[in-house]
Design a protein around this motif. Structure first.
Motif, PDB file in Angstrom:
ATOM      1  N   VAL A   1      -9.250  -0.191 -10.256  1.00  0.00           N
ATOM      2  CA  VAL A   1      -8.572  -1.484 -10.370  1.00  0.00           C
ATOM      3  C   VAL A   1      -7.312  -1.504  -9.508  1.00  0.00           C
ATOM      4  CG1 VAL A   1      -7.330  -3.028 -11.936  1.00  0.00           C
ATOM      5  CG2 VAL A   1      -9.469  -1.976 -12.663  1.00  0.00           C
ATOM      6  N   ILE A   2      -6.560  -0.416  -9.556  1.00  0.00           N
ATOM      7  CA  ILE A   2      -5.316  -0.346  -8.777  1.00  0.00           C
ATOM      8  C   ILE A   2      -5.614  -0.287  -7.282  1.00  0.00           C
ATOM      9  CG2 ILE A   2      -3.210   0.991  -8.341  1.00  0.00           C
ATOM     10  CD1 ILE A   2      -3.455   2.059 -11.216  1.00  0.00           C
ATOM     11  N   ALA A   3      -6.631   0.502  -6.916  1.00  0.00           N
ATOM     12  CA  ALA A   3      -6.934   0.724  -5.494  1.00  0.00           C
ATOM     13  C   ALA A   3      -7.541  -0.498  -4.817  1.00  0.00           C
ATOM     14  CB  ALA A   3      -7.880   1.907  -5.355  1.00  0.00           C
ATOM     15  N   LYS A   4      -8.269  -1.305  -5.582  1.00  0.00           N
ATOM     16  CA  LYS A   4      -8.905  -2.512  -5.030  1.00  0.00           C
ATOM     17  C   LYS A   4      -9.751  -2.209  -3.793  1.00  0.00           C
ATOM     18  CE  LYS A   4      -5.455  -5.754  -6.784  1.00  0.00           C
ATOM     19  NZ  LYS A   4      -4.450  -6.795  -6.459  1.00  0.00           N
ATOM     20  N   GLY A   5     -10.610  -1.212  -3.939  1.00  0.00           N
ATOM     21  CA  GLY A   5     -11.543  -0.893  -2.862  1.00  0.00           C
ATOM     22  C   GLY A   5     -11.075   0.189  -1.912  1.00  0.00           C
ATOM     23  N   LYS A   6      -9.810   0.562  -1.974  1.00  0.00           N
ATOM     24  CA  LYS A   6      -9.298   1.615  -1.094  1.00  0.00           C
ATOM     25  C   LYS A   6      -9.658   2.989  -1.660  1.00  0.00           C
ATOM     26  CE  LYS A   6      -4.985   0.311  -1.170  1.00  0.00           C
ATOM     27  NZ  LYS A   6      -3.533   0.229  -0.844  1.00  0.00           N
ATOM     28  N   VAL A   7      -9.690   3.994  -0.800  1.00  0.00           N
ATOM     29  CA  VAL A   7     -10.045   5.341  -1.246  1.00  0.00           C
ATOM     30  C   VAL A   7      -8.825   6.121  -1.726  1.00  0.00           C
ATOM     31  CG1 VAL A   7     -12.077   5.500   0.227  1.00  0.00           C
ATOM     32  CG2 VAL A   7      -9.859   6.265   1.107  1.00  0.00           C
ATOM     33  N   ALA A   8      -7.638   5.598  -1.464  1.00  0.00           N
ATOM     34  CA  ALA A   8      -6.417   6.289  -1.882  1.00  0.00           C
ATOM     35  C   ALA A   8      -5.332   5.276  -2.249  1.00  0.00           C
ATOM     36  CB  ALA A   8      -5.921   7.212  -0.774  1.00  0.00           C
ATOM     37  N   LEU A   9      -4.470   5.707  -3.159  1.00  0.00           N
ATOM     38  CA  LEU A   9      -3.372   4.852  -3.616  1.00  0.00           C
ATOM     39  C   LEU A   9      -2.067   5.215  -2.927  1.00  0.00           C
ATOM     40  CD1 LEU A   9      -3.837   4.996  -7.507  1.00  0.00           C
ATOM     41  CD2 LEU A   9      -4.606   3.190  -5.970  1.00  0.00           C
ATOM     42  N   GLU A  10      -1.199   4.230  -2.831  1.00  0.00           N
ATOM     43  CA  GLU A  10       0.174   4.459  -2.400  1.00  0.00           C
ATOM     44  C   GLU A  10       1.102   4.029  -3.531  1.00  0.00           C
ATOM     45  OE1 GLU A  10       1.083   2.781   1.437  1.00  0.00           O
ATOM     46  OE2 GLU A  10      -1.023   2.914   2.051  1.00  0.00           O
TER      47      GLU A  10
END
Length: 266
Positions: free
Chosen positions: A240-249
């Motif tokens: 949910v936080i990443a919204k499709g990305k493979v990594a979070l910032e």
């Protein structure tokens, strides 16, 4: 006729779109509520920081060495946060088990009888039987006051919460045996079974140690199951936080915290 068919088809598509939108909104709201439950797990007491500020502080160490965190790193980080909390809650639950035994053992002879055990059961049933008709069902759920938390201190139910009913619906789910109601007789029968399972010596009384041992066995079993579910929850939250990305910032955490804050402020 063709026009009517087109209109009907258009209306159907609109209804489907609205249903999908409503479902997505409900899922998002559920995700944010679950995130808030986790927030309260780590911060049960009110503090001077806002939710957003606290989120940023909580996840600062995740980005201390790396600017980005993948799903495995996020889940591992969540597990490391959870372990000390579980250790603390186990210590608290152990102390509470001794306190509860003292309450159940009315004459303080260190021998809990079935009669004493069931007296508490009748009182518990009466608390859920809001209209006092001898059955706990949907009518009682309508009369049930707002849920003020769980038996083990959580303000919102989590997978690691003890499986003890804190609302009418939970009571029915736990003791209804696939029915939508629970009678006093059914509930006391279930407690009979619990009593004799706890009485490991078979002498028809439950000692303090037998009571504590049985409770802590259930606690540990529930925690092990709950930890797996909490891991799954961390995976869902990452997505949910990443919204499709493979990594979070770090900025993704801030955005999510704002959404959680907005959700609970409605």
């Amino acid at each position: 006729m063709k026009k009517l068919t087109k209109i009907a088809l258009s209306l159907s598509l609109i209804c489907v779109s609205v249903s999908v939108f409503s479902a997505e909104k409900a899922n998002k709201d559920s995700t944010y509520q679950q995130a808030y439950a986790l927030y309260l797990l780590y911060h049960p007491e009110k503090n001077t920081k806002s939710i957003v500020q606290q989120y940023e502080q909580d996840y600062a160490n995740l980005f201390k060495e790396n600017k980005k965190a993948n799903i495995d790193q996020f889940v591992q980080y969540e597990q490391s946060r959870l372990e000390p909390v579980l250790k603390q809650r186990r210590e608290m639950s152990l102390k509470q088990a001794y306190v509860r035994y003292g309450i159940l053992d009315k004459n303080k002879d260190q021998k809990l009888t079935l009669k004493e055990f069931q007296e508490t059961g009748v009182k518990t049933f009466d608390e859920f039987d809001k209209n006092k008709d001898g059955i706990v069902n949907a009518e009682d759920a309508k009369l049930n006051s707002a849920n003020k938390g769980t038996h083990d201190g959580f303000r919102i139910k989590l997978p690691i919460s003890m499986p003890m009913a804190s609302s009418v619906n939970e009571f029915i789910q736990q003791y209804g045996k696939d029915k939508n109601y629970v009678t006093l007789g059914e509930y006391l029968t279930a407690r009979d079974q619990q009593f004799f399972a706890t009485d490991t010596s078979g002498d028809y009384v439950v000692t303090e140690q037998e009571y504590v041992n049985e409770f802590m066995q259930r606690f540990d079993k529930n925690i092990e199951t709950g930890k797996t579910q909490m891991q799954e929850l961390a995976v869902q939250q990452f997505k949910v936080i990443a919204k499709g990305k493979v990594a979070l910032e770090a900025s993704d955490i801030t955005k999510f915290a704002k959404q959680v804050n907005q959700s609970i402020s409605k």
